[in-house]
Design a protein around this motif. Structure first.
Motif, PDB file in Angstrom:
ATOM      1  N   MET A 101       0.970  -1.117  -0.022  1.00  0.00           N
ATOM      2  CA  MET A 101       0.118   0.031   0.030  1.00  0.00           C
ATOM      3  C   MET A 101       0.936   1.156   0.094  1.00  0.00           C
ATOM      4  SD  MET A 101      -2.862  -0.937   2.650  1.00  0.00           S
ATOM      5  CE  MET A 101      -2.988  -2.622   3.070  1.00  0.00           C
TER       6      MET A 101
ATOM      7  N   ALA B 266      -5.313   4.138   5.989  1.00  0.00           N
ATOM      8  CA  ALA B 266      -4.798   3.447   4.947  1.00  0.00           C
ATOM      9  C   ALA B 266      -5.253   3.812   3.717  1.00  0.00           C
ATOM     10  CB  ALA B 266      -4.656   1.938   5.312  1.00  0.00           C
TER      11      ALA B 266
ATOM     12  N   CYS C 210      -7.681   1.854  -1.217  1.00  0.00           N
ATOM     13  CA  CYS C 210      -7.410   1.391  -0.121  1.00  0.00           C
ATOM     14  C   CYS C 210      -6.925  -0.226  -0.469  1.00  0.00           C
ATOM     15  CB  CYS C 210      -8.656   1.133   1.025  1.00  0.00           C
ATOM     16  SG  CYS C 210      -7.915   0.592   2.620  1.00  0.00           S
TER      17      CYS C 210
ATOM     18  N   ARG D 279     -15.575  -4.466   8.468  1.00  0.00           N
ATOM     19  CA  ARG D 279     -14.724  -5.467   8.944  1.00  0.00           C
ATOM     20  C   ARG D 279     -14.545  -6.539   7.618  1.00  0.00           C
ATOM     21  NH1 ARG D 279     -12.865  -6.832  13.661  1.00  0.00           N
ATOM     22  NH2 ARG D 279     -12.824  -4.582  13.761  1.00  0.00           N
TER      23      ARG D 279
ATOM     24  N   ARG E  99     -12.126  -4.995   5.417  1.00  0.00           N
ATOM     25  CA  ARG E  99     -10.824  -4.768   6.124  1.00  0.00           C
ATOM     26  C   ARG E  99     -10.073  -5.852   6.276  1.00  0.00           C
ATOM     27  NH1 ARG E  99      -8.341  -6.577  10.862  1.00  0.00           N
ATOM     28  NH2 ARG E  99      -6.687  -5.097  11.060  1.00  0.00           N
ATOM     29  N   ASN E 100     -10.647  -7.054   6.290  1.00  0.00           N
ATOM     30  CA  ASN E 100      -9.743  -8.454   6.437  1.00  0.00           C
ATOM     31  C   ASN E 100      -9.238  -8.860   5.321  1.00  0.00           C
ATOM     32  OD1 ASN E 100     -10.143  -8.263   9.229  1.00  0.00           O
ATOM     33  ND2 ASN E 100     -11.763 -10.031   9.419  1.00  0.00           N
TER      34      ASN E 100
ATOM     35  N   ILE F 129      -8.553  -6.587   2.486  1.00  0.00           N
ATOM     36  CA  ILE F 129      -7.657  -5.822   2.501  1.00  0.00           C
ATOM     37  C   ILE F 129      -6.267  -5.854   2.905  1.00  0.00           C
ATOM     38  CG2 ILE F 129      -6.741  -3.194   2.355  1.00  0.00           C
ATOM     39  CD1 ILE F 129      -9.979  -2.608   2.076  1.00  0.00           C
ATOM     40  N   VAL F 130      -6.286  -6.284   4.239  1.00  0.00           N
ATOM     41  CA  VAL F 130      -5.035  -6.775   4.904  1.00  0.00           C
ATOM     42  C   VAL F 130      -4.412  -7.958   4.145  1.00  0.00           C
ATOM     43  CG1 VAL F 130      -4.190  -7.522   7.163  1.00  0.00           C
ATOM     44  CG2 VAL F 130      -5.948  -5.658   7.121  1.00  0.00           C
ATOM     45  N   GLU F 131      -5.389  -8.836   3.852  1.00  0.00           N
ATOM     46  CA  GLU F 131      -4.713 -10.099   3.089  1.00  0.00           C
ATOM     47  C   GLU F 131      -4.198  -9.798   1.835  1.00  0.00           C
ATOM     48  OE1 GLU F 131      -4.341 -12.666   5.014  1.00  0.00           O
ATOM     49  OE2 GLU F 131      -5.200 -11.836   6.743  1.00  0.00           O
TER      50      GLU F 131
ATOM     51  N   GLU G 142     -10.679  -6.413  17.503  1.00  0.00           N
ATOM     52  CA  GLU G 142     -10.723  -7.463  16.449  1.00  0.00           C
ATOM     53  C   GLU G 142     -12.131  -8.231  16.592  1.00  0.00           C
ATOM     54  OE1 GLU G 142      -7.700  -8.301  14.389  1.00  0.00           O
ATOM     55  OE2 GLU G 142      -9.419  -9.260  13.103  1.00  0.00           O
TER      56      GLU G 142
ATOM     57  N   PRO H  66     -16.734  -5.935  15.007  1.00  0.00           N
ATOM     58  CA  PRO H  66     -16.805  -5.385  13.671  1.00  0.00           C
ATOM     59  C   PRO H  66     -17.173  -3.826  13.723  1.00  0.00           C
ATOM     60  CG  PRO H  66     -17.571  -7.393  13.721  1.00  0.00           C
ATOM     61  CD  PRO H  66     -17.372  -7.165  15.194  1.00  0.00           C
TER      62      PRO H  66
ATOM     63  N   PRO I 150       0.654   4.374   8.279  1.00  0.00           N
ATOM     64  CA  PRO I 150      -0.895   4.366   8.471  1.00  0.00           C
ATOM     65  C   PRO I 150      -1.315   3.707   9.917  1.00  0.00           C
ATOM     66  CG  PRO I 150      -0.457   2.607   7.220  1.00  0.00           C
ATOM     67  CD  PRO I 150       1.013   3.342   7.361  1.00  0.00           C
ATOM     68  N   ALA I 151      -2.451   4.063  10.501  1.00  0.00           N
ATOM     69  CA  ALA I 151      -2.713   3.651  11.823  1.00  0.00           C
ATOM     70  C   ALA I 151      -3.521   2.411  11.986  1.00  0.00           C
ATOM     71  CB  ALA I 151      -3.518   4.876  12.685  1.00  0.00           C
TER      72      ALA I 151
ATOM     73  N   LEU J 173     -10.721  -0.898  13.801  1.00  0.00           N
ATOM     74  CA  LEU J 173      -9.669  -1.339  13.125  1.00  0.00           C
ATOM     75  C   LEU J 173      -9.386  -0.788  11.722  1.00  0.00           C
ATOM     76  CD1 LEU J 173      -8.898  -4.989  14.256  1.00  0.00           C
ATOM     77  CD2 LEU J 173      -7.994  -2.820  15.194  1.00  0.00           C
ATOM     78  N   THR J 174      -8.429  -0.288  11.141  1.00  0.00           N
ATOM     79  CA  THR J 174      -8.164  -0.008  10.006  1.00  0.00           C
ATOM     80  C   THR J 174      -7.623  -0.976   8.989  1.00  0.00           C
ATOM     81  OG1 THR J 174      -5.943   0.857   9.735  1.00  0.00           O
ATOM     82  CG2 THR J 174      -7.722   2.342  10.385  1.00  0.00           C
ATOM     83  N   ALA J 175      -7.369  -0.862   7.679  1.00  0.00           N
ATOM     84  CA  ALA J 175      -6.715  -1.956   7.141  1.00  0.00           C
ATOM     85  C   ALA J 175      -5.308  -2.069   7.022  1.00  0.00           C
ATOM     86  CB  ALA J 175      -7.294  -1.769   5.494  1.00  0.00           C
ATOM     87  N   ALA J 176      -4.839  -1.263   8.082  1.00  0.00           N
ATOM     88  CA  ALA J 176      -3.299  -1.111   8.271  1.00  0.00           C
ATOM     89  C   ALA J 176      -2.815  -2.150   9.544  1.00  0.00           C
ATOM     90  CB  ALA J 176      -2.649   0.189   8.322  1.00  0.00           C
ATOM     91  N   LYS J 177      -1.861  -2.711   9.636  1.00  0.00           N
ATOM     92  CA  LYS J 177      -1.178  -3.395  10.815  1.00  0.00           C
ATOM     93  C   LYS J 177      -0.066  -2.473  11.462  1.00  0.00           C
ATOM     94  CE  LYS J 177      -2.118  -8.066   9.545  1.00  0.00           C
ATOM     95  NZ  LYS J 177      -1.588  -9.072   8.765  1.00  0.00           N
TER      96      LYS J 177
END
Lengths: 331, 692
Positions: A1, A96, A126, A205, A208-209, A211-213, B375, B378, B409-410, B421-425
């Motif tokens: 990203m 993000a 995103c 959610r 988001r999951n 996207i993270v994957e 987590e 949702p 990113p946060a 939660l955002t899409a960032a870790k």
């Protein structure tokens, strides 16, 4: 990203054209429409300059040189929104969300190449931008539809995923969501092209999951906080088709609605890719009408070989009016 | 835009109130640089040099040419008040929006909307506030013509007082287009900080930097390990010092204690802390006009406080870094030929700075707990909802959220009032930075101890070198050293003073969010079932009685008769009305006799009857292992019961316990007693649990 920090050209394009929405603050009445921006961009190119040059501090001469195409005062007011820009960019960044401009190297080539000046000046998103260059199958349809069609659509998304093709869709409820769910469930890659509310949708959610994957990228030509408008939804269809290599329309009204308009535009005018329509289940006047305009019946492929054949049909009409546009993305 | 030299000088003269005033070195160049839009500028000049003239005059000149207003970000509220008055003199319409003036927000917003404000002053925390950004700032952000970042060293990770919200400012600066005017100011920046600032503010950053040496200051360090010795030193020396000054302490409690002691010795001083409230402005004025000998202050009396004839700055404990010390001591003697900067060094300062260092970042456990809770939800969680799910204190949760959401990113963002939660870790870089900063703080702490050990005469040179300045112009101190010894008699009196104080605590008025299901209560506690305000004899482990209480609890399993006497004395001075007619105590299964034994002896000494009426119904972990109020409330729910056949007496009573922490135990016990018909319940505790 990625795509941040912003390039100076992206900053300039944002300042000139983007609403830069935070909360419910009133929008600037000075914003350039895509047409006005294209006109200014052409003028700058003729001057041997680029949008970023408008941001070098106090360049009064350049503003005067743009007067023939754009009011100097209006340009000045737009580019002085720098602090507001920093506020919204920070907000996107913290969620993000990235943004890129047509002037950036990362901007998907197939959009620029296929849509030319209709390519959105800005793309917000995103997720992993590499997914945007992978082509794939576009699946579109109307929002309201019945259960068997939803299942049919999910199966199509599922098949695309199993054949290793990216699924491109609109991210709306109904058909779009079903196609994306089908593909994601099978571990496939998905591009969701949104007409509104990118910020909210990206934080959901389930999205988001994915996207993270790095399975899902959500993009939109419109401000991440923008609400729904019919005009945006229509424009967004162009982007869906331009990002894909083949399209399947699973439901459509006749002579009305975004799905109809988008498909007809492909069949009559742009001809970027083969357009299929659903060929089994409940019959539909809309789909029949599209068939008459040259859409192909979806051959219900059962395996990867049959599926791949969809992407190079033997009977696509040659481009009629836009001869200069290539059918497939240039390398 | 063209710079008007004459207009600029005229504004300076009006603003300074002196018709013959001239610009100081670098001032006019800085104003010209900003007005002409020649790029970003960093001004490194000591407080008192007149940084505010630079941005006020620049803002005024920009406004006269039809540009939008300026926005100034500063962490210092006291600075804002003083500056708004100074701006006003120059005809610069300045306003502030901060947590202290909520009632003025809409007025300020309206004036902003009408283009009637030239410069808006806000804190970085305000800038990070979601509501403020979306509902207030968004309306005006498009017109801002100049951004001023005060205390810009805070942007740097290597700055001595890294403030998390400056991370946000750093990101904002990085996305600012080059045509927006930007001025950053700071009083101190060593080379490392300068390099950091250049990387954030851009390679074309222009720097205006002044001299660090302060020849009017006589610096001295005196080691006096115990608090009583330092209190005695202050009581003896304060009267001999010329002029008026500031005494700095590390904690709010110390400020109040020192001020209380000095007042009891006849000195005219006041405490000034972040908890002083709306009276702060009045106190600043009192010192400015020499109506008090000194303010006993925490760093809440900030960097921008400007009293040119401040004659001394005494530190009651050593601050955590050389830069912090230089800035605080440097407030003395700006317009005097000679002034004192005396650092008293004590044994507890290392513990206190250790605590600040350790608590600066959340632990991996805390972060994992919060992320895990989010987590599972949702739709996100509010802070109270997080408190109900994880055993982490409210303050620590808020710190965790603040720090993580400032990452870029946060991993989480606030949508409305809920965190999602955002899409960032969360990147590993977060922990690396935390470790790096912690190590840096340790080095600074050591450097400060080195400073404490220096012989008289070498202090200024040390400071200038530590800040990467030029030490060649450093001259010997202009004043003679102050005495380093204290009178034993005064020390004994200080010890007595430290042991005398009781700490009041207020009753809880509301049940926890979600109520206490086992007792079937929720919402507000009925007026007739509330506890009265209580008293604690000490703070656990602290000077005074805190040590005795700690020993009684964990070593002797018996509270000494000295503690009984001290309580009797405290209760005599307190004298609550209506005065209690009997005594009871909070039961415990862990140490069934410890508190009842003490309460019985206390009752005897007071001449009141003692009755056991409450029982612990099941074993629960100690309250102090529960990290936040929701967890503590849940831990107490259903664990206490009324166990007497009937109430032995109906009158008011003292309710005794050894420790008070969340106050839930006292709240539940009082509710049980009062709902069984007792009179008013006056809680008494031997000690208050530690910090936070």
């Amino acid at each position: 990203m990625m795509a941040l920090p912003l390039s100076p050209n992206a900053q300039a394009i944002l300042l000139l054209t983007a609403p830069l929405m935070v909360g419910h603050a009133p929008l600037s009445p000075d914003l350039l429409t895509p047409g006005e921006y294209n006109c200014l961009a052409r003028h700058l190119r003729e001057l041997g300059r680029q949008p970023a040059d408008l941001l070098s501090s106090d360049d009064g001469d350049l503003f005067r040189a743009c007067q023939p195409v754009m009011d100097e005062g209006r340009l000045g007011r737009l580019v002085r929104r720098g602090f507001l820009l920093s506020q919204v960019v920070e907000r996107w960044e913290s969620r993000a969300i990235w943004v890129m401009s047509r002037a950036d190297a990362e901007y998907p080539r197939r959009l620029k190449g296929r849509l030319r000046e209709d390519a959105p000046p800005l793309l917000y998103g995103c997720g992993d931008i590499r997914l945007l260059t992978s082509g794939g199958l576009a699946v579109v349809g109307s929002r309201q539809t019945n259960h068997p069609v939803i299942e049919y659509t999910m199966a199509a998304g599922n098949l695309a995923a199993r054949c290793g093709r990216t699924l491109v869709s609109g991210g709306a409820k109904g058909i779009d969501q079903a196609a994306m769910d089908g593909a994601l469930a099978a571990g496939g890659n998905v591009v969701g092209v949104l007409a509104d509310s990118l910020e909210k949708v990206a934080l959901k959610r389930e999205n988001r999951n994915s996207i993270v994957e790095e399975q899902l990228v959500l993009i939109s030509p419109y401000d991440p906080c923008a609400g729904f408008t019919v005009g945006h939804a229509m424009q967004r269809n162009k982007v869906i088709y331009a990002l894909a290599d083949a399209a399947l329309v699973v439901s459509s009204d006749v002579n009305k609605g975004g799905t109809w308009a988008g498909a007809v535009e492909q069949l009559d005018k742009l001809r970027l890719l083969p357009v299929y329509v659903r060929s089994t289940g409940e019959s539909s006047k809309g789909l029949d009408a599209l068939r008459e305009k040259g859409a192909l019946p979806w051959p219900n492929p059962q395996d990867a070989g049959e599926f791949e054949a969809l992407f190079s049909p033997t009977m696509v009409n040659p481009p009629a009016t836009q001869g200069s546009l290539s059918l497939f993305p240039e390398k | 835009m063209t710079y008007q030299s004459e207009k600029s000088l005229e504004l300076l003269r009006i603003g300074s109130g002196s018709p013959g005033a001239r610009f100081r070195d670098g001032q006019e160049e800085a104003i010209r640089h900003i007005v002409e839009g020649r790029g970003r500028l960093l001004v490194v000049q000591s407080t008192g040099w007149g940084k505010s003239f630079v941005y006020f005059i620049a803002a005024r000149l920009l406004r006269e040419e039809g540009n939008g207003p300026a926005l100034l970000i500063s962490p210092l509220l006291s600075l804002m008040r003083n500056q708004i008055a100074a701006a006003h003199r120059m005809g610069v319409r300045a306003a502030t929006i901060n947590s202290d003036n909520l009632d003025e927000w809409s007025d300020v917003e309206e004036r902003f909307g009408k283009n009637e404000i030239d410069i808006l002053l806000i804190s970085p925390e305000r800038l990070a506030n979601e509501r403020f950004r979306t509902q207030v700032l968004a309306r005006i952000a498009g017109q801002i013509s100049l951004l001023v970042i005060d205390e810009a060293h805070c942007i740097s990770d290597w700055g001595h007082d890294f403030r998390p919200h400056y991370r946000l400012l750093e990101r904002i600066v990085r996305s600012l287009p080059p045509n927006l005017r930007l001025l950053a100011t700071t009083a101190t920046a060593n080379n490392r900080v300068l390099a950091d600032l250049a990387s954030v503010l851009g390679p074309r950053l222009e720097v205006s930097r002044g001299d660090l040496n302060r020849s009017s200051l006589s610096l001295q360090t005196i080691s006096l390990p115990s608090q009583a010795e330092r209190l005695a030193w202050l009581a003896e020396q304060l009267g001999t010092l010329q002029g008026h000054g500031i005494i700095y302490t590390l904690t709010v409690r110390d400020a109040e204690q020192v001020a209380g002691w000095l007042k009891s010795r006849g000195h005219v001083v006041e405490a000034y802390t972040g908890q002083t409230g709306p009276g702060r402005e009045e106190l600043e004025e009192a010192l400015l006009h020499n109506r008090v000998k000194a303010l006993v202050a925490t760093t809440a009396l900030g960097m921008g406080y400007d009293k040119p004839d401040l004659a001394f700055v005494v530190h009651y404990q050593s601050p955590g870094s050389v830069v912090a010390y230089y800035q605080q001591a440097g407030r003395a003697g700006r317009a005097l030929n000679a002034a004192y900067g005396v650092l008293l060094s004590g044994e507890e300062e290392t513990n206190i700075t250790d605590w600040f260092i350790k608590s600066a970042f959340p632990s991996r456990r805390e972060v994992a707990a919060v992320l895990e809770a989010l987590e599972k939800e949702p739709d996100g969680l509010s802070v109270p909802e997080i408190m109900a799910r994880v055993n982490v204190s409210k303050g620590r949760i808020e710190k965790t959220m603040a720090l993580l959401s400032l990452e870029s990113p946060a991993p989480m963002a606030k949508q409305g009032h809920k965190w999602q939660l955002t899409a960032a870790k969360l990147s590993e870089g977060f922990w690396e930075r935390a470790e790096r900063l912690t190590a840096l703080r340790r080095t600074e702490q050591e450097q400060m101890q080195e400073y404490v050990r220096l012989p008289f005469g070498e202090h200024m040179g040390f400071l200038v070198r530590a800040l990467d300045g030029d030490p060649s112009g450093v001259t010997p101190p202009p004043l003679a050293p102050l005495p380093t010894t204290v009178d034993e008699g005064v020390v004994r009196e200080a010890v007595a003073y430290l042991c005398r104080d009781g700490l009041p605590f207020e009753p809880r008025k509301k049940w926890p969010d979600g109520g206490m299901p086992q007792y079937g209560v929720k919402g507000f506690i009925a007026q007739g079932h509330l506890a009265q305000p209580g008293r604690a004899l000490s703070i656990l482990g602290d000077a005074g009685w805190g040590g005795d209480v700690g020993r009684g609890r964990s070593l002797d399993l018996h509270f000494s008769h000295e503690l009984v006497d001290a309580c009797v004395k405290m209760m005599g001075e307190w004298n609550p009305q209506t005065y209690p007619t009997w005594v009871t105590c909070i039961p415990s299964l862990r140490h069934p006799d410890l508190v009842p034994d003490f309460a019985r002896r206390l009752a005897d000494a007071l001449g009141l009857p003692f009755h056991v009426v409450l029982a612990k119904t099941n074993h629960r972990p100690e309250q102090k292992t529960m990290a936040n109020s929701s967890q503590q409330a849940r831990n107490i729910d259903g664990s206490l019961a009324f166990c007497a056949p009937r109430l032995p007496r109906r009158g008011p009573l003292f309710l005794v316990d050894d420790l008070v922490d969340s106050r839930w135990t006292f709240t539940v016990a009082s509710w049980l007693l009062r709902s069984h018909g007792s009179g008013e319940v006056w809680p008494v505790a031997l000690a208050q649990a530690g910090r936070e």
